[in-house]
Write an enzyme that holds these catalytic residues in place. Structure first.
Site, PDB file in Angstrom:
ATOM      1  N   SER A   6      62.537 -34.551  63.975  1.00  0.00           N
ATOM      2  CA  SER A   6      63.354 -33.374  63.735  1.00  0.00           C
ATOM      3  C   SER A   6      62.560 -32.210  63.152  1.00  0.00           C
ATOM      4  O   SER A   6      61.686 -31.651  63.783  1.00  0.00           O
ATOM      5  CB  SER A   6      64.534 -33.732  62.841  1.00  0.00           C
ATOM      6  N   HIS A   7      62.857 -31.862  61.898  1.00  0.00           N
ATOM      7  CA  HIS A   7      62.262 -30.695  61.248  1.00  0.00           C
ATOM      8  C   HIS A   7      60.989 -31.044  60.495  1.00  0.00           C
ATOM      9  O   HIS A   7      60.425 -30.181  59.816  1.00  0.00           O
ATOM     10  CB  HIS A   7      63.269 -30.089  60.274  1.00  0.00           C
ATOM     11  N   ASP A  67      64.548 -25.815  64.908  1.00  0.00           N
ATOM     12  CA  ASP A  67      63.608 -26.835  64.460  1.00  0.00           C
ATOM     13  C   ASP A  67      62.969 -27.558  65.636  1.00  0.00           C
ATOM     14  O   ASP A  67      63.165 -27.194  66.795  1.00  0.00           O
ATOM     15  CB  ASP A  67      64.299 -27.817  63.510  1.00  0.00           C
ATOM     16  N   ASP A  77      63.313 -30.432  67.245  1.00  0.00           N
ATOM     17  CA  ASP A  77      64.072 -31.044  68.333  1.00  0.00           C
ATOM     18  C   ASP A  77      65.279 -30.224  68.760  1.00  0.00           C
ATOM     19  O   ASP A  77      66.061 -30.650  69.604  1.00  0.00           O
ATOM     20  CB  ASP A  77      64.502 -32.461  67.964  1.00  0.00           C
ATOM     21  N   ASP A  79      68.069 -29.057  67.105  1.00  0.00           N
ATOM     22  CA  ASP A  79      69.446 -29.198  66.632  1.00  0.00           C
ATOM     23  C   ASP A  79      69.758 -28.327  65.408  1.00  0.00           C
ATOM     24  O   ASP A  79      70.923 -28.119  65.086  1.00  0.00           O
ATOM     25  CB  ASP A  79      69.806 -30.661  66.359  1.00  0.00           C
ATOM     26  N   ARG A  80      68.752 -27.785  64.748  1.00  0.00           N
ATOM     27  CA  ARG A  80      68.980 -26.946  63.575  1.00  0.00           C
ATOM     28  C   ARG A  80      68.707 -25.475  63.895  1.00  0.00           C
ATOM     29  O   ARG A  80      67.949 -25.165  64.808  1.00  0.00           O
ATOM     30  CB  ARG A  80      68.102 -27.388  62.408  1.00  0.00           C
ATOM     31  N   LYS A  86      74.445 -31.655  66.438  1.00  0.00           N
ATOM     32  CA  LYS A  86      74.338 -30.243  66.089  1.00  0.00           C
ATOM     33  C   LYS A  86      73.468 -29.561  67.135  1.00  0.00           C
ATOM     34  O   LYS A  86      72.665 -30.218  67.797  1.00  0.00           O
ATOM     35  CB  LYS A  86      73.787 -30.069  64.682  1.00  0.00           C
TER      36      LYS A  86
END
Length: 562
Positions: A116-117, A288, A290, A292-293, A389
């Site tokens: 992710s992030h 981010d 991937d 989603d953010r 998200k």
């Protein structure tokens, strides 16, 4: 050519318990002999009778080790009776796009390769998570089963000689142990863009960005931080909406994110903040690793907190075609997220839910048709179009509202605060702390604040005092299936509506991350434009004193302030 599967004997690892979003460790941990294989086999075994003949989506955020892991997982799927794997070209698919593919293709689930992030590279982070057939992250019952399998696993299955080309689009058919096995290599961008065009009015967005005779072009700057969203951003904003090449930056997915930390906040997306401060652009967004953010900025780097972003979207959903068709069923936020959306839910007359941190808790409500819009203060916003998200969706939702309201980001926020009041919010992150020290801190804090005598305690800093109304460790019972999530974060709720929340994050790859969330509600119009750090200063100091964070972590200041 026919391939034969092999069974490889292995020994279990004792550190493969998934966190909030799967298993995250340093790359070198996953590269240990049998480490990745063990965890993937545990995921496959957890499918039980559904494994044979299953169809799985596979893809990741393009970070270091994604491609190697993807090719390895294809070999293991072939040996375990999976019928078909739908994999992104080069092993790359954004997390929202995986969720969409699972739902659109009606697959058994998906394996997502992402941290992710978190930063990427040979010495940085990697992660694997499993999404179930609804398109969302595996619920606690599934991740618990996966972990239970890892601690007793003694073998895994693999087809060592099957080397699928995942760089070339197309369908590859193999015979494995006498049965057909298919690998479809896809361009995931097309399916995702099609979904966005079904949700939003691209014609009005195009007019917004290009301008009209009576209105100047609305200038956007979209920063993908060299994560997975780059190709999606180019297709949507440049090819579909007509924005110029200068409107998108850092759009090439890189294994180390080009040295950037792919976390869209004021600290790690400083390049975007600096660019917006120049006053040339009307709108900025960063995503981010991937996808989603998201972080949303207005002209002159006017910052929109995630809780405010969620609330503004909630109060203007009528402008988004998808919701005019589907209706609005309910709103939700994670427990640490400031309560701005709560008042919007009450005003528009829809149900509201407060859930633990983790998108899987929203998915249960969506599947039961109870929830349309939700968000987390950790820069996650989404709706029931998928079960993750979705950063690009959030940016497009903002632009759709701007196109309809004909107001700037700042004007939208100020008018929202005047109507609903403002939740001043900040989050202090202490990253990569000693896990044992943090555990002791949380234990001591829980013992202190959950004592019955603590309610009514007055906590003060300088001339500001707060009276404790409730103190607990958040406990959640899912209203759909009755499942329990206990000990989800220590809450200090005060009589004036202010809150201090303390929890250990489940998204790190090493050590422990302590997050302290602080918010306070204000409805006096004369105070709405104050600086959050100034307004919250007394409560921040109380939080630092109550937690004894400096003593337990040895840190003089947080790693990140949001």
């Amino acid at each position: 050519m026919e391939f034969r599967s092999s069974t490889v004997h292995t020994k279990p690892f004792d550190d493969q318990k998934p966190g909030t979003s799967g298993l995250r460790k340093k790359v070198k941990v996953f590269q240990q002999k049998n480490y990745t294989e063990n965890f993937v086999q545990a995921i496959l075994n957890s499918l039980g009778d559904e494994l044979k003949g299953s169809v799985l989506v596979l893809g990741g955020d393009g970070r270091y080790y994604v491609k190697d892991a993807a090719k390895l997982i294809v070999k293991m799927c072939a040996a375990n009776g999976v019928k078909k794997v739908i994999v992104g070209q080069h092993g790359i698919v954004s997390t929202p796009a995986v969720s969409n593919l699972i739902r659109k293709r009606n697959t058994t689930g998906g394996i997502i390769l992402t941290a992710s992030h978190n930063p990427g590279g040979p010495d940085q982070d990697f992660g694997i998570k499993f999404n179930t057939k609804n398109g969302g992250p595996a619920p606690d019952s599934v991740t618990t089963e996966i972990f239970n399998i890892t601690v007793r696993l003694d073998s895994y299955n693999i087809v060592p000689d099957l080397d699928c080309d995942i760089d070339t689009l197309g369908v590859n058919t193999y015979t494995v142990d006498g049965k057909e096995f298919v690998v479809e290599v896809i361009d995931s961008v097309a399916d995702y863009v099609s979904l966005m065009k079904d949700i939003f009015d691209f014609s009005s967005l195009r007019d917004l960005l290009k301008g009209t005779e009576s209105r100047d072009p609305f200038r956007v700057l979209i920063n993908s931080l060299n994560g997975v969203t780059g190709p999606y951003v180019r297709e949507i904003f440049v090819n579909e909406l007509g924005a110029g090449e200068s409107s998108i930056v850092n759009t090439k997915p890189l294994e180390d994110f080009g040295g950037l930390h792919p976390d869209p906040n004021l600290t790690y997306a400083a390049e975007l903040v600096s660019a917006l401060k120049e006053g040339v652009h009307d709108f900025g967004a960063a995503f981010d690793g991937d996808g989603d953010r998201n972080m949303i900025l207005g002209k002159n780097a006017f910052f929109v907190t995630p809780s405010d972003s969620l609330a503004v979207l909630g109060s203007h959903l009528r402008h988004i075609p998808y919701f005019r068709i589907e209706g609005v069923k309910g709103f939700a936020r994670s427990m640490p997220t400031a309560g701005a959306i709560d008042r919007v839910a009450n005003a528009v007359g829809v149900d509201f839910y407060e859930v633990p941190t983790g998108w899987k808790y929203f998915g249960s409500l969506m599947d039961a048709s109870r929830l349309s819009l939700c968000g987390e203060e950790s820069f996650g916003t989404g709706s029931d179009h998928i079960r993750e998200k979705d950063g690009i969706w959030a940016a497009l939702a903002w632009l759709q509202i701007i196109a309809c309201e004909k107001k700037s980001v700042e004007e939208l926020l100020i008018s929202h605060w005047k109507r609903f009041g403002r939740n001043f919010f900040t989050r202090y992150d202490y990253e990569n702390c000693n896990a044992d020290d943090c555990a002791r801190m949380m234990h001591k804090l829980e013992q202190t604040v959950t004592s019955p005598a603590y309610v009514g305690t007055q906590l003060s800093h300088k001339n500001k005092s707060y009276v404790v109304k409730l103190a607990d460790n958040f406990h959640y019972e899912d209203p759909v299936d009755g499942s329990i999530a206990a000990r989800q974060g220590i809450r200090l709720l005060f009589e004036d509506g202010s809150r201090i929340i303390v929890r250990l994050s489940g998204t790190g790859s090493s050590g422990a991350t302590v997050r302290i969330y602080i918010d306070s509600y204000e409805k006096d119009e004369n105070l709405l434009l104050g600086d959050a750090q100034v307004v919250l200063s007394p409560l921040i100091n109380i939080a630092l004193d109550v937690t004894e964070i400096k003593i337990h972590t040895g840190r003089e200041a947080p790693t990140v302030i949001t």
